[in-house]
Design an enzyme around this catalytic site. Sequence first.
Site, PDB file in Angstrom:
ATOM      1  N   ARG A  53     -20.045   1.250  58.052  1.00  0.00           N
ATOM      2  CA  ARG A  53     -18.778   0.547  57.873  1.00  0.00           C
ATOM      3  C   ARG A  53     -17.659   1.123  58.754  1.00  0.00           C
ATOM      4  O   ARG A  53     -16.608   0.519  58.908  1.00  0.00           O
ATOM      5  CB  ARG A  53     -18.378   0.584  56.386  1.00  0.00           C
ATOM      6  CG  ARG A  53     -19.257  -0.293  55.509  1.00  0.00           C
ATOM      7  CD  ARG A  53     -19.092   0.023  54.028  1.00  0.00           C
ATOM      8  NE  ARG A  53     -19.854   1.208  53.621  1.00  0.00           N
ATOM      9  CZ  ARG A  53     -19.878   1.722  52.397  1.00  0.00           C
ATOM     10  NH1 ARG A  53     -19.188   1.140  51.431  1.00  0.00           N
ATOM     11  NH2 ARG A  53     -20.604   2.799  52.107  1.00  0.00           N
ATOM     12  N   ASN A 422       3.503  24.870  93.681  1.00  0.00           N
ATOM     13  CA  ASN A 422       2.563  25.936  93.322  1.00  0.00           C
ATOM     14  C   ASN A 422       1.139  25.665  93.792  1.00  0.00           C
ATOM     15  O   ASN A 422       0.282  26.522  93.697  1.00  0.00           O
ATOM     16  CB  ASN A 422       2.553  26.150  91.799  1.00  0.00           C
ATOM     17  CG  ASN A 422       2.154  24.899  91.029  1.00  0.00           C
ATOM     18  OD1 ASN A 422       2.378  23.790  91.496  1.00  0.00           O
ATOM     19  ND2 ASN A 422       1.592  25.081  89.868  1.00  0.00           N
TER      20      ASN A 422
HETATM   21  C1  UD1 Z   1     -20.919   6.516  46.696  1.00  0.00           C
HETATM   22  C2  UD1 Z   1     -21.437   6.357  45.261  1.00  0.00           C
HETATM   23  C3  UD1 Z   1     -20.397   5.560  44.482  1.00  0.00           C
HETATM   24  C4  UD1 Z   1     -19.061   6.276  44.505  1.00  0.00           C
HETATM   25  C5  UD1 Z   1     -18.633   6.561  45.939  1.00  0.00           C
HETATM   26  C6  UD1 Z   1     -17.428   7.484  45.952  1.00  0.00           C
HETATM   27  C7  UD1 Z   1     -23.878   6.317  45.306  1.00  0.00           C
HETATM   28  C8  UD1 Z   1     -25.082   5.475  45.264  1.00  0.00           C
HETATM   29  N1  UD1 Z   1     -22.706   5.670  45.269  1.00  0.00           N
HETATM   30  O1  UD1 Z   1     -20.795   5.225  47.244  1.00  0.00           O
HETATM   31  O2  UD1 Z   1     -20.821   5.415  43.123  1.00  0.00           O
HETATM   32  O3  UD1 Z   1     -18.098   5.514  43.828  1.00  0.00           O
HETATM   33  O4  UD1 Z   1     -19.685   7.218  46.692  1.00  0.00           O
HETATM   34  O5  UD1 Z   1     -16.900   7.605  47.233  1.00  0.00           O
HETATM   35  O6  UD1 Z   1     -23.975   7.527  45.345  1.00  0.00           O
HETATM   36  N2  UD1 Z   1     -25.291   9.783  52.158  1.00  0.00           N
HETATM   37  C9  UD1 Z   1     -26.376  10.532  52.509  1.00  0.00           C
HETATM   38  N3  UD1 Z   1     -27.591   9.908  52.580  1.00  0.00           N
HETATM   39  C10 UD1 Z   1     -27.768   8.607  52.268  1.00  0.00           C
HETATM   40  C11 UD1 Z   1     -26.650   7.847  51.896  1.00  0.00           C
HETATM   41  C12 UD1 Z   1     -25.417   8.479  51.848  1.00  0.00           C
HETATM   42  O7  UD1 Z   1     -26.268  11.727  52.777  1.00  0.00           O
HETATM   43  O8  UD1 Z   1     -28.905   8.140  52.356  1.00  0.00           O
HETATM   44  C13 UD1 Z   1     -23.975  10.436  52.118  1.00  0.00           C
HETATM   45  C14 UD1 Z   1     -22.953   9.759  53.019  1.00  0.00           C
HETATM   46  O9  UD1 Z   1     -22.945  10.366  54.296  1.00  0.00           O
HETATM   47  C15 UD1 Z   1     -21.652   9.979  52.258  1.00  0.00           C
HETATM   48  C16 UD1 Z   1     -22.103  10.077  50.802  1.00  0.00           C
HETATM   49  O10 UD1 Z   1     -23.478  10.336  50.810  1.00  0.00           O
HETATM   50  O11 UD1 Z   1     -21.017  11.180  52.637  1.00  0.00           O
HETATM   51  C17 UD1 Z   1     -21.843   8.770  50.027  1.00  0.00           C
HETATM   52  O12 UD1 Z   1     -22.520   7.717  50.685  1.00  0.00           O
HETATM   53  P1  UD1 Z   1     -21.832   6.321  50.934  1.00  0.00           P
HETATM   54  O13 UD1 Z   1     -22.794   5.445  51.627  1.00  0.00           O
HETATM   55  O14 UD1 Z   1     -20.516   6.504  51.526  1.00  0.00           O
HETATM   56  O15 UD1 Z   1     -21.710   5.818  49.432  1.00  0.00           O
HETATM   57  P2  UD1 Z   1     -20.557   4.950  48.807  1.00  0.00           P
HETATM   58  O16 UD1 Z   1     -20.846   3.514  49.037  1.00  0.00           O
HETATM   59  O17 UD1 Z   1     -19.247   5.449  49.214  1.00  0.00           O
HETATM   60 MG    MG Z   2     -18.651   6.653  50.688  1.00  0.00          MG
END
Ligand code: UD1
Ligand code: MG
Length: 496
Positions: A53, A422
């Site tokens: 995103r 310079n």
């Molecule tokens: C996630 C939470 C959501 C919460 C939100 C808060 C889950 C399923 N959802 O959603 O409930 O409200 O954060 O900000 O956990 N990441 C990995 N590996 C992966 C996927 C993600 O390391 O396979 C890491 C991303 O880099 C990120 C974090 O986990 O730093 C959260 O992932 P992201 O995809 O941003 O989840 P959200 O949709 O924000």
């Molecule tokens: Mg997130």
Amino acid sequence: MPPPGIQRMPDCSAIEAGEIGAFGLSFVFRAALTHPDFVSLQIVILAAGLGKRMRSELPKVLHPLGGRPLLAHVLDAARALRPARIVVVVGHGGGQVRAAFPQPDLQWAIQDPPHGTGHAVQQALPLLDPEGSVLVLNGDVPLIQPASLLPLREAADAGRLAIQTQVLVDATGYGRIVRDVAGCVLRIVEHKDASADERKIGEMYTGIMAAPAASLARWVGALSNHNEQGEYYLTDVIAMAAAEGVDIATAHPAHQREMKGVNSKAQLADAERALQRALADALLERGVTLADPARIDIRGTLDCGRDVTIDINTVFGGHVELGNRVTIGAHCVIRDCRIGEDTVVQPFTHLEGVIVGAHCDLGPFAHVHPDTELADGVEIGNFVEVKRSRIGAGSKAKHLSYIGDATIGRNVNVGAGLITCNYDGANKHRTVIEDEVHTGSATQLVAPVTIGKGATIAAGTTIWKDVPPGGLVANEKRQQTRPEWKRPVKKPKRNT
Ligand code: UD1
Ligand code: MG
């Protein structure tokens, strides 16, 4: 029966942050830093998501917030808790992320390809001590403060599962906390999987969770990916724990901004504003006068003495120190500088890597580059550029000059339009101007060259040989007047 490693609490009412521990948060924080029981804390930071995103080539956790990568902010909060270990889970662009954080206290787990936050935690498990507790942080939730993490850590140390939540007017996009009629947490439902009614829930999951390592390992091992995104959601462990009769503690962050997740450029900009406002409020609290706390940007750290005044729209970068009674005019850019007491920086001035003495007057529209030192009482005025130079106490260059690779003594007057030449096209050379020299307007000093103490350079002079101390130096020039001369006139345009 509750599973081994996790405690069943006497009733299922959720514990709020303030109730955990008998002390105020600040006391708990100090205690946590020294308490020997806390050494088993392990922190896992999730940073392996694709960050689609953001629509960027740069890994999400490297995007700057307040001038530093998102992950640097999360690491600040993590390190403040003095955990036994910090494991960062990386995947997409992992090499880049690791290169940006070479510190030896970090351990790295690889998740490639990423299959969700639960899958990410799984990759960290082999690096964790199953006897300890685990605090999971999201690499894209950068404004979290250490004090807000303490209640979760305490709950996990006490053998409990704890999640951080926040009630918002509109929690669109975030996982929602589903509770039963008694208020006990039942599960977290992701926005994409939520029903219309569930999407009306204002309580969201901030992405921060703590639990005993052994319990967490068992739960994430049992996750499935039967959901809208086909991912192994870490959030699904909540329903598993609730089904086992485990009481789930919830705690709120101290400030609402701490929950802000960064998934898009719009959310990054929103988090940036929230951070800047918090930094501005901290300056106001310390007695700094800000013309408008909504119009200052600190991309690094800013230390201010007493009675500092900062006008609108200045961007501070790196580490900047402002002495007592320093005044910063509007629209300046100041990076990695130390500015002495009572100095005035006028509007539209750009200072980078400069040590400025006391009682100086800089700008407006001055540009001072790195490796420059200005002693006390120096004045650098309109459209004056200074680079790699030392300027002695009381010296002035007030108008339209370029001073590069120069050493200028005390009480020197640099006339308008002086240029240090310079650069010979291949190498840079130094210009030395000794104490009390006066240079007239529009002079050029062809380096390497030394102007002796107290010498005066006539206006319009080009200096290419060393000048002895004292006396006047001027180039021979002849002024001609031709009264008969006529200025050319434009030929009339022909119509085509
Ligand atoms: C996630 C939470 C959501 C919460 C939100 C808060 C889950 C399923 N959802 O959603 O409930 O409200 O954060 O900000 O956990 N990441 C990995 N590996 C992966 C996927 C993600 O390391 O396979 C890491 C991303 O880099 C990120 C974090 O986990 O730093 C959260 O992932 P992201 O995809 O941003 O989840 P959200 O949709 O924000
Ligand atoms: Mg997130």
